[in-house]
Write a protein that holds these residues in place. Structure first.
Motif, PDB file in Angstrom:
ATOM      1  N   LEU A 105      10.327  19.281 -63.661  1.00 52.53           N
ATOM      2  CA  LEU A 105       9.600  18.676 -63.181  1.00 52.53           C
ATOM      3  C   LEU A 105       7.388  19.133 -63.310  1.00 52.53           C
ATOM      4  O   LEU A 105       6.603  19.095 -63.851  1.00 52.53           O
ATOM      5  N   ASP A 106       7.493  20.464 -63.724  1.00 48.08           N
ATOM      6  CA  ASP A 106       6.082  21.555 -64.163  1.00 48.08           C
ATOM      7  C   ASP A 106       5.962  21.154 -65.711  1.00 48.08           C
ATOM      8  O   ASP A 106       4.977  20.880 -65.671  1.00 48.08           O
ATOM      9  N   ILE A 107       7.075  21.206 -66.627  1.00 47.88           N
ATOM     10  CA  ILE A 107       6.934  20.199 -67.898  1.00 47.88           C
ATOM     11  C   ILE A 107       6.408  19.515 -68.430  1.00 47.88           C
ATOM     12  O   ILE A 107       5.815  18.877 -69.072  1.00 47.88           O
ATOM     13  N   ASN A 108       7.106  18.454 -66.956  1.00 49.72           N
ATOM     14  CA  ASN A 108       7.005  16.852 -67.570  1.00 49.72           C
ATOM     15  C   ASN A 108       5.227  16.062 -66.578  1.00 49.72           C
ATOM     16  O   ASN A 108       4.915  15.280 -67.371  1.00 49.72           O
ATOM     17  N   VAL A 109       5.823  16.517 -65.195  1.00 53.28           N
ATOM     18  CA  VAL A 109       4.924  16.243 -64.735  1.00 53.28           C
ATOM     19  C   VAL A 109       3.523  17.197 -64.875  1.00 53.28           C
ATOM     20  O   VAL A 109       2.221  17.127 -64.499  1.00 53.28           O
ATOM     21  N   LYS A 110       3.519  18.397 -64.503  1.00 54.85           N
ATOM     22  CA  LYS A 110       1.958  19.568 -63.646  1.00 54.85           C
ATOM     23  C   LYS A 110       1.401  19.751 -65.413  1.00 54.85           C
ATOM     24  O   LYS A 110       0.854  19.487 -65.519  1.00 54.85           O
ATOM     25  N   ALA A 111       2.443  20.098 -65.993  1.00 55.24           N
ATOM     26  CA  ALA A 111       2.164  20.330 -67.837  1.00 55.24           C
ATOM     27  C   ALA A 111       0.579  19.432 -68.437  1.00 55.24           C
ATOM     28  O   ALA A 111       0.405  19.123 -68.658  1.00 55.24           O
ATOM     29  N   THR A 112       1.734  17.458 -68.415  1.00 54.42           N
ATOM     30  CA  THR A 112       0.909  16.724 -68.418  1.00 54.42           C
ATOM     31  C   THR A 112      -0.588  16.116 -67.551  1.00 54.42           C
ATOM     32  O   THR A 112      -1.511  16.153 -68.446  1.00 54.42           O
ATOM     33  N   ALA A 113      -0.528  16.432 -66.570  1.00 57.87           N
ATOM     34  CA  ALA A 113      -1.736  16.639 -65.926  1.00 57.87           C
ATOM     35  C   ALA A 113      -2.759  17.880 -66.538  1.00 57.87           C
ATOM     36  O   ALA A 113      -4.028  17.463 -66.311  1.00 57.87           O
ATOM     37  N   LEU A 114      -2.131  18.721 -66.344  1.00 59.68           N
ATOM     38  CA  LEU A 114      -2.913  20.416 -66.793  1.00 59.68           C
ATOM     39  C   LEU A 114      -3.770  19.985 -68.445  1.00 59.68           C
ATOM     40  O   LEU A 114      -5.294  20.237 -68.673  1.00 59.68           O
ATOM     41  N   MET A 115      -2.939  19.324 -69.377  1.00 60.16           N
ATOM     42  CA  MET A 115      -3.727  19.086 -70.412  1.00 60.16           C
ATOM     43  C   MET A 115      -4.366  17.973 -70.053  1.00 60.16           C
ATOM     44  O   MET A 115      -5.150  18.187 -71.389  1.00 60.16           O
ATOM     45  N   THR A 116      -4.131  16.631 -69.297  1.00 60.98           N
ATOM     46  CA  THR A 116      -5.240  15.934 -69.330  1.00 60.98           C
ATOM     47  C   THR A 116      -6.598  16.558 -68.974  1.00 60.98           C
ATOM     48  O   THR A 116      -7.363  16.183 -69.416  1.00 60.98           O
ATOM     49  N   LYS A 117      -6.340  17.334 -68.233  1.00 57.17           N
ATOM     50  CA  LYS A 117      -7.764  18.211 -67.371  1.00 57.17           C
ATOM     51  C   LYS A 117      -8.566  18.590 -68.657  1.00 57.17           C
ATOM     52  O   LYS A 117      -9.548  18.543 -68.545  1.00 57.17           O
ATOM     53  N   ASN A 150      15.005  11.922 -64.854  1.00 62.15           N
ATOM     54  CA  ASN A 150      14.559  11.065 -63.862  1.00 62.15           C
ATOM     55  C   ASN A 150      13.515  10.868 -62.959  1.00 62.15           C
ATOM     56  O   ASN A 150      12.609  10.000 -63.233  1.00 62.15           O
ATOM     57  N   VAL A 151      13.529  12.207 -62.294  1.00 57.52           N
ATOM     58  CA  VAL A 151      12.782  12.216 -61.376  1.00 57.52           C
ATOM     59  C   VAL A 151      10.831  12.238 -61.826  1.00 57.52           C
ATOM     60  O   VAL A 151      10.156  11.571 -61.400  1.00 57.52           O
ATOM     61  N   SER A 152      11.110  13.319 -62.785  1.00 56.51           N
ATOM     62  CA  SER A 152      10.175  13.781 -63.278  1.00 56.51           C
ATOM     63  C   SER A 152       9.559  12.231 -64.324  1.00 56.51           C
ATOM     64  O   SER A 152       7.429  12.408 -64.497  1.00 56.51           O
ATOM     65  N   LYS A 153      10.539  11.455 -64.707  1.00 57.63           N
ATOM     66  CA  LYS A 153       9.586  10.855 -65.433  1.00 57.63           C
ATOM     67  C   LYS A 153       9.078   9.762 -64.640  1.00 57.63           C
ATOM     68  O   LYS A 153       7.963   9.266 -65.008  1.00 57.63           O
ATOM     69  N   THR A 154       9.710   9.345 -63.503  1.00 57.56           N
ATOM     70  CA  THR A 154       8.936   8.557 -62.522  1.00 57.56           C
ATOM     71  C   THR A 154       7.676   8.414 -61.716  1.00 57.56           C
ATOM     72  O   THR A 154       6.994   8.006 -61.481  1.00 57.56           O
ATOM     73  N   ALA A 155       7.499   9.948 -62.101  1.00 55.23           N
ATOM     74  CA  ALA A 155       6.209  10.620 -61.611  1.00 55.23           C
ATOM     75  C   ALA A 155       5.078  10.482 -61.663  1.00 55.23           C
ATOM     76  O   ALA A 155       4.144   9.987 -61.476  1.00 55.23           O
ATOM     77  N   LEU A 156       5.502  10.652 -63.620  1.00 55.70           N
ATOM     78  CA  LEU A 156       4.671   9.312 -64.320  1.00 55.70           C
ATOM     79  C   LEU A 156       3.959   8.638 -64.430  1.00 55.70           C
ATOM     80  O   LEU A 156       2.661   8.460 -64.779  1.00 55.70           O
ATOM     81  N   LEU A 157       4.532   7.720 -63.977  1.00 57.19           N
ATOM     82  CA  LEU A 157       4.477   6.183 -63.509  1.00 57.19           C
ATOM     83  C   LEU A 157       3.207   6.185 -62.924  1.00 57.19           C
ATOM     84  O   LEU A 157       2.199   6.019 -62.955  1.00 57.19           O
ATOM     85  N   GLY A 158       2.883   6.931 -61.457  1.00 51.94           N
ATOM     86  CA  GLY A 158       2.615   7.842 -60.208  1.00 51.94           C
ATOM     87  C   GLY A 158       0.853   8.659 -61.312  1.00 51.94           C
ATOM     88  O   GLY A 158      -0.097   7.183 -60.660  1.00 51.94           O
ATOM     89  N   LEU A 159       1.075   9.717 -61.681  1.00 47.22           N
ATOM     90  CA  LEU A 159       0.459   9.813 -62.518  1.00 47.22           C
ATOM     91  C   LEU A 159      -0.417   8.963 -62.909  1.00 47.22           C
ATOM     92  O   LEU A 159      -1.930   9.683 -63.344  1.00 47.22           O
ATOM     93  N   THR A 160       0.120   8.040 -64.015  1.00 43.55           N
ATOM     94  CA  THR A 160      -1.117   7.091 -64.947  1.00 43.55           C
ATOM     95  C   THR A 160      -1.773   6.730 -63.910  1.00 43.55           C
ATOM     96  O   THR A 160      -2.797   6.409 -64.293  1.00 43.55           O
ATOM     97  N   LYS A 161      -1.271   6.311 -62.668  1.00 46.37           N
ATOM     98  CA  LYS A 161      -2.315   5.366 -62.210  1.00 46.37           C
ATOM     99  C   LYS A 161      -3.009   6.089 -61.293  1.00 46.37           C
ATOM    100  O   LYS A 161      -4.648   5.364 -61.430  1.00 46.37           O
ATOM    101  N   ASN A 162      -3.090   6.805 -60.506  1.00 41.58           N
ATOM    102  CA  ASN A 162      -3.594   7.615 -60.315  1.00 41.58           C
ATOM    103  C   ASN A 162      -5.094   8.013 -60.820  1.00 41.58           C
ATOM    104  O   ASN A 162      -6.361   8.559 -60.683  1.00 41.58           O
ATOM    105  N   LEU A 163      -4.705   9.121 -62.475  1.00 44.07           N
ATOM    106  CA  LEU A 163      -5.958   9.412 -63.093  1.00 44.07           C
ATOM    107  C   LEU A 163      -6.409   7.738 -63.908  1.00 44.07           C
ATOM    108  O   LEU A 163      -7.808   8.385 -64.138  1.00 44.07           O
ATOM    109  N   ALA A 164      -5.901   7.361 -64.029  1.00 46.65           N
ATOM    110  CA  ALA A 164      -6.861   6.410 -64.790  1.00 46.65           C
ATOM    111  C   ALA A 164      -8.027   5.643 -63.682  1.00 46.65           C
ATOM    112  O   ALA A 164      -9.244   5.056 -63.938  1.00 46.65           O
TER     113      ALA A 164
END
Length: 245
Positions: A105-117, A150-164
């Motif tokens: 979860l850290d690698i797939n979700v948090k790192a994606t959010a941090l990289m975007t930031k 699977n859960v981490s990748k589902t979280a990325l769908l929500g992250l996409t919506k939120n960041l958009a």
């Protein structure tokens, strides 16, 4: 009959125009003067995306955990006459990511959010930009035995919506790619076993494994001006695998 023939001819020309636009034939270098940072891009889907973005005119920065992988990818793409440089980035090292990530979860979700930031300020300086997050068909159709993934990748769908939603006023679009079963070294556990591969194909509309290049064109499109009115969306490239939450 003459009128029908004229309509058919017009339809044919219109279809060719649509096909050329979708394939990038209508305009050379749609990503000219753009800089693309592609993480995990020395192999598989990431490498195919880096190559396509560079072919479409962007200057591409590839990255990976290991210097030798970066050097190999840069040499290959520069050898094709593409504008590419590389950098080492290990999302599991504190000095590279500012914090230690120790779980999927850290690698797939948090790192994606941090990289975007991290890249948003640079995008703002340039008047805007486009972020494409890579999720997986596992977000919609969980792969047995890969629960945390699977859960981490589902979280990325929500992250996409939120960041958009958060970044729209800064002229930054955020979209997501969800690849299905693509033939890469990462997914070989699913396709090297022929019995398992065939069972996966049973749920697909297109009965074959996808290729990395079939993901790359979608990412290039989402980064281009052709997608200037698209944000917060996830494009599934999965051969018709069920993809509804």
């Amino acid at each position: 009959m003459r009128r029908a023939g004229l309509l058919l001819a017009l339809s044919g020309r219109a279809w060719r125009s649509v096909r050329m636009a979708s394939s990038g034939m209508a305009r050379r270098d749609p990503l000219a003067n753009k800089v693309a940072l592609v993480t995990a891009s020395t192999d598989g889907i990431g490498f195919a995306i880096a190559r396509r973005l560079a072919q479409d005119g962007a200057h591409v920065v590839v990255s990976s955990r290991k210097q030798q992988n970066v050097d190999r990818a840069v040499a290959t793409l520069q050898g094709e006459g593409l504008s590419v440089t590389g950098t080492v980035c290990h999302v599991g090292k504190a000095e590279d990511r500012e914090r230690l990530v120790v779980t999927i979860l850290d690698i797939n979700v948090k790192a994606t959010a941090l990289m975007t930031k991290a890249v948003v300020p640079e995008m703002e300086k340039r008047g805007g930009g486009s972020v494409v997050i890579v999720a997986s068909i596992g977000a919609y159709f969980p792969v047995p035995g890969l629960g945390p993934y699977n859960v981490s990748k589902t979280a990325l769908l929500g992250l996409t919506k939120n960041l958009a939603r958060e970044l729209d006023q800064r002229n930054i679009r955020v979209n997501c790619l969800a690849p299905g079963l693509i033939k890469t070294s990462f997914s070989q556990v699913l396709w090297k076993d022929k019995e398992r591969e065939e069972s996966i194909k049973e749920i697909m509309q297109i009965k074959r494994i996808g290729k990395p290049d079939e993901c790359a064109g979608i990412v290039s499109f989402l980064c281009s001006e052709d997608a200037s009115y698209i944000t917060g969306e996830t494009v599934v490239v999965g051969g018709g695998t069920p993809s509804r939450l």
